[in-house]
Write a protein that holds these residues in place. Sequence first.
Motif, short mmCIF file in Angstrom:
data_model
loop_
_atom_site.label_atom_id
_atom_site.label_comp_id
_atom_site.label_asym_id
_atom_site.label_seq_id
_atom_site.Cartn_x
_atom_site.Cartn_y
_atom_site.Cartn_z
N THR A 155 1.29 -1.50 0.26
CA THR A 155 0.33 0.01 0.17
C THR A 155 0.77 1.72 -0.01
O THR A 155 1.48 1.18 0.98
N LEU A 156 0.70 1.91 -0.94
CA LEU A 156 1.37 3.19 -1.00
C LEU A 156 0.50 4.05 -0.56
O LEU A 156 -0.65 4.72 -1.41
N ILE A 157 1.10 4.89 -0.15
CA ILE A 157 0.13 6.25 0.20
C ILE A 157 0.52 7.49 -0.69
O ILE A 157 1.27 8.08 -0.80
N THR A 158 0.07 7.33 -2.03
CA THR A 158 -0.09 8.93 -2.68
C THR A 158 -0.65 9.85 -3.29
O THR A 158 -2.04 9.87 -3.38
N ASP A 159 0.25 11.21 -2.77
CA ASP A 159 -1.04 12.60 -3.56
C ASP A 159 -1.42 12.80 -4.39
O ASP A 159 -3.22 13.27 -4.81
N ASP A 160 -0.97 12.33 -5.56
CA ASP A 160 -1.41 12.98 -7.04
C ASP A 160 -2.02 11.68 -7.30
O ASP A 160 -1.77 11.76 -9.05
N ALA A 161 -1.99 9.95 -6.92
CA ALA A 161 -2.48 9.09 -7.79
C ALA A 161 -3.73 9.57 -8.18
O ALA A 161 -3.98 8.81 -9.86
N ALA A 182 -6.37 11.99 -15.66
CA ALA A 182 -5.39 12.51 -16.19
C ALA A 182 -5.32 11.51 -17.43
O ALA A 182 -5.21 11.55 -19.18
N GLY A 183 -4.65 9.89 -16.96
CA GLY A 183 -4.84 9.01 -17.71
C GLY A 183 -5.43 8.45 -18.44
O GLY A 183 -5.33 7.91 -20.11
N ARG A 184 -7.17 8.07 -18.15
CA ARG A 184 -7.83 8.29 -18.93
C ARG A 184 -8.60 8.98 -19.66
O ARG A 184 -8.92 8.96 -20.39
N LEU A 185 -8.38 10.19 -19.28
CA LEU A 185 -9.30 11.70 -20.29
C LEU A 185 -8.23 12.65 -20.26
O LEU A 185 -7.62 13.78 -19.84
N SER A 186 -7.92 13.08 -21.17
CA SER A 186 -6.84 13.37 -22.14
C SER A 186 -7.23 14.82 -22.51
O SER A 186 -8.15 15.10 -22.00
N ASP A 187 -6.86 16.32 -22.19
CA ASP A 187 -6.30 17.07 -22.65
C ASP A 187 -7.57 17.01 -24.21
O ASP A 187 -8.34 17.77 -24.18
#
Lengths: 337, 334, 417
Positions: free
Chosen positions: C68-74, C80-85
């Motif tokens: 388990t990793l606690i990451t803020d920007d996950a 962003a990975g699913r919804l590009s600009d």
Amino acid sequence: MSKPILEVNELTTNYVTRFGDKIFAVDHVSVKVDDGKSVGIAGESGCGKSTLALSLMGYYFPPLYYASGDIIIDGQNISGMDPDVVRKTILGNEISYIPQAAMNALNPTQKVIHFIEDVIQAHYPHTPKKEIYELARERFELLGLPAEVLQKYSVELSGGMKQRTVIATSVILSPKVLIADEPSSALDVTSQKMVIKMILDLMEKGIIKSLIFITHELPLLYNVTDDIMIMYAGQIVERGSADEMVFDPIHPYTKALMGSIIVPEEGLRDVKLTAIPGTPPNLKNPPSGCRFADRCKFVMPECRVRSVELRDIGGGRSYRCIIPEEDLRKAYKSEKR
Amino acid sequence: MKGYRNYFLKQLVWFLVTVVVAFTLNFILPRLMPGDPVAAIVARMAQGMSNATGVQAVYEQYTELFGTDKPITEQYVIYIRNVLRGDFGYSISQYPRTVADVIQSSIWWTVALQFPAIIVGWILGNSLGALAAYLRKGFDKVLMPISIFLSNIPAFGMAIILLVIFAVNLRWFPTSGGYQFDMVPSTSFEFVWSVIVHYQLPFWSIVLITIGGQAIGMRSMAIYELNADYVKYARFLGIKDSKIIRYVFRNAMLPQITGLALSIGTMIGGALVAEIIFSYPGLGSTMLTAVLGGDYPLISAATLIVTLMVLVAFFALEIVYGLIDPRIKAAQSE
Amino acid sequence: MKLMLKQVFGSGKFVIGFVIFLAILLTVVIYPIFVPDAPLKIISRGTFLSPGIYVNLYDSIDSATRYTLITDDAEARRVAGRLSDEDRAKMREWLIGNGVDEAEIDGADTAQLLDLWELNFDPTVRLPGMTNADRNYYIRLTASLEGLLSTEGATIASTNPETGALEQSDIVNQTDYVHVNEVANSRLFILGTDNFGRDVLTELISATGVSLTIGFVAGIVATSIGLVLGLVSGYVGGMVDQVIVFIMNLFTVIPTFVLLILISFSIGQESRGAFTIAVVIGLTSWVWTSRAVRAQVISLRNRDHVNLSKLSGHSIAYILAMDILPYIASYVVMALILQISSGILAEAGLSILGLGPRTTEVPTLGLMLNWAMIYQAHILNKWWAYLPIILVIALISFSMNLMNTGLDQVFNPALRD
């Protein structure tokens, strides 16, 4: 009393190799040529005589550099002058040059007359072409060259004709001093004679005032120049009038040089052909004593440590050896028998 | 002038000889291979073409055109006659167009693309090489590695790199074709502009490739000339460096003309491949379609035309060279 | 000999070229020991997989330990990975087109955008000018957006073999990680895959080897012909010389590349193996070698040692081999190097034209480039499918030219500057 046209004092120049080493190919050389006189410089190949010819021009480009000394032409010291000024006012105009390999001295894709135009306009920019052509034609005819040569490319000329064209071009502006660097050595005998005659003509007809003639053929100088200087390893080892140098050499090197050449001149016929053993010293690290010591028959331990200056013995004669002249002459005499 | 006439005649005879040899090679090479390609084409045509009347027409035409049933000497005579008439038969891959028609519509694209590009590349390369030889030091140190690297990128590689950078990523230029695909060739401004825009990338890729090799050649040639005796002599007669440099570069440039003549075949070969990358409607792309379609008549005619183009360019250069280098005339009149 | 080698390796240019070339050669030899896959084995379905590590999804779930990793920007990354600009812009476009007030949409606020989307999107509504492809795109997008902002894990279920019912077996949380090395199956594609789904790196290294072989064979053939013709015409002279010179001049003027095309085409696809292509390239490119050799021989043939040998009654073959060849050996080596690199280029050019070798076992650099071009890798911006090939060709040619220049400077001191 004749005045000196060219006076060179203690001129030293050096090459810089790719690795930054300095090689002093011309080492404190002094030359004096009077009005109407000629001086010959002789030596083995690699002795620095061609470098001396380049150095005397007073204009240097890599890998040759000026180190010290003066070159005075008709009272004007050019060694301190701005190189661009020397090029514009002196070269080709006051002092001129005949190169060693005249075969390739002319641009192969340019007509002779156009090169002459470039030479004259380099010094006198606004000379009209017609005037240049007239001058060139007159000068060529005076020197026995057909005017058609002017309209030819150098590739269309034979070897001897090419060399004579180069000579006529070199003196187109009547320079005071002409330096000829082995102008005839690449030619056949007939062409050689014509070239020599032409150079003597230049003096006689007053186109040039003085001549320095450089060659490895000592006997040739006897016929051409008034004085002779012998060069060895970047230094002058002996100087004197042509007669004295040929018939009464003092320095062992001059003596040996005379012996190494067969010459059909009277009085020289009985001289034995003796090649000079050994090779000249490496100028990168010249020996501290006499530079000829390693090849000299009369070498003494002292020769290798004491440096020798050019010794003036009067009458325009000087030589660079620690042995007195009488002793040397005696030695030569005993050797002959 | 007599010297030049001799030179010219010599070159002309040599040109005619090479043309004859080119014809002969073009005729004989395919026939030397195991299995007669002409027979093979005819056999292959049934599967290659769907149009039944087309198959029949081509079949009949080829039997007549190549005279496959006649002895080889007679075939050769027929071949020469057809070539001189410009009659190469029907194209198999682009039936019912004739080969002559296909070639005619592509050759001008190639000529208009390659010759200007090679000449511009030659001029730029020589100027840069001359500059490198003259300035040495800094400029030389930067320019030479770049030139060496450029000259080692194959022509098609350069084409791809330019295409990816300027057409795909920056979108400054179109990716393929000689003009916009939905346009009909005309003299309208839009069409001409479209041709110009499509021209740029193929043009510059050939120019860049040419520059590298030429710059290297010119540099060493100029360095060699700068050390020539006439340079030293001219200096000692007081002629200015700017003038001497002109002598040197003129003299160094002359052999480069012969160099260009000798390498023009290789250059055009590389440029044809570059055309393919850009789908430029020239002979390179035509060759590709011919190869893919097993179109023997078209490939044979295309190779012959390219060979003739190279020969003409070669001799044009030799003749110009003879005109401007006095050494040639002198050598001939001896 | 020793001194000569020392001189050669004293030339910086030669050494750089040699090192590059050796590096290429060693890679070609060593790589297959570690990666024994067949170079043309199709490894992926789908084309042009981009370079990177591919981790088996099934094995990741089964991986031994879960961390388990606690990451803020996950979360931000996930969105962003699913919804590009680009997707955002498209969504905006659709919403505005369907009457949503432009000022209401804040493209950067993902939650708001998704809300608006869920509220308004109707797959049956068609905008004016919208193509079918556009519509399908929107439908696909909507499907992928589901659960994007949920904070719950994904449920993993498996079928119970006895009852046949689906049973929850595991839950994967958003904060769960596995170690790549603990996943049973992962695959590294340093250069991605090509249009057929083959590993580009393996293919490239194998192709380099084949192309070098082609270059080498072509070089040997060309140099042998050039050497023999050059030696004979230069030494024998007379009529023989004139005939050979005539042929040389012909081959100088007639473009060899065109000749190559004609021959390769005439050979026919069936018999066009890599070796045949190499020989054909060699047969058409000997002319420069023969010219250079002839010029050298002419300058040598009146040397004293050659005359001496002639007087002692040695045969022409003996004189050529013992008295002339040693003096021109360095030129021949240089010519060979150039021939090898130009042979590699010639193969590439032919292959792009579709006249390359026909192989099913091994690729060549030219064929790889040909495939990349046919499948438009350059237009699709799949750099890994063409750029490495161009680079390898340029590097081989560069290294060989450097070696050649280095040798030239060692053997022709006049060229040193």
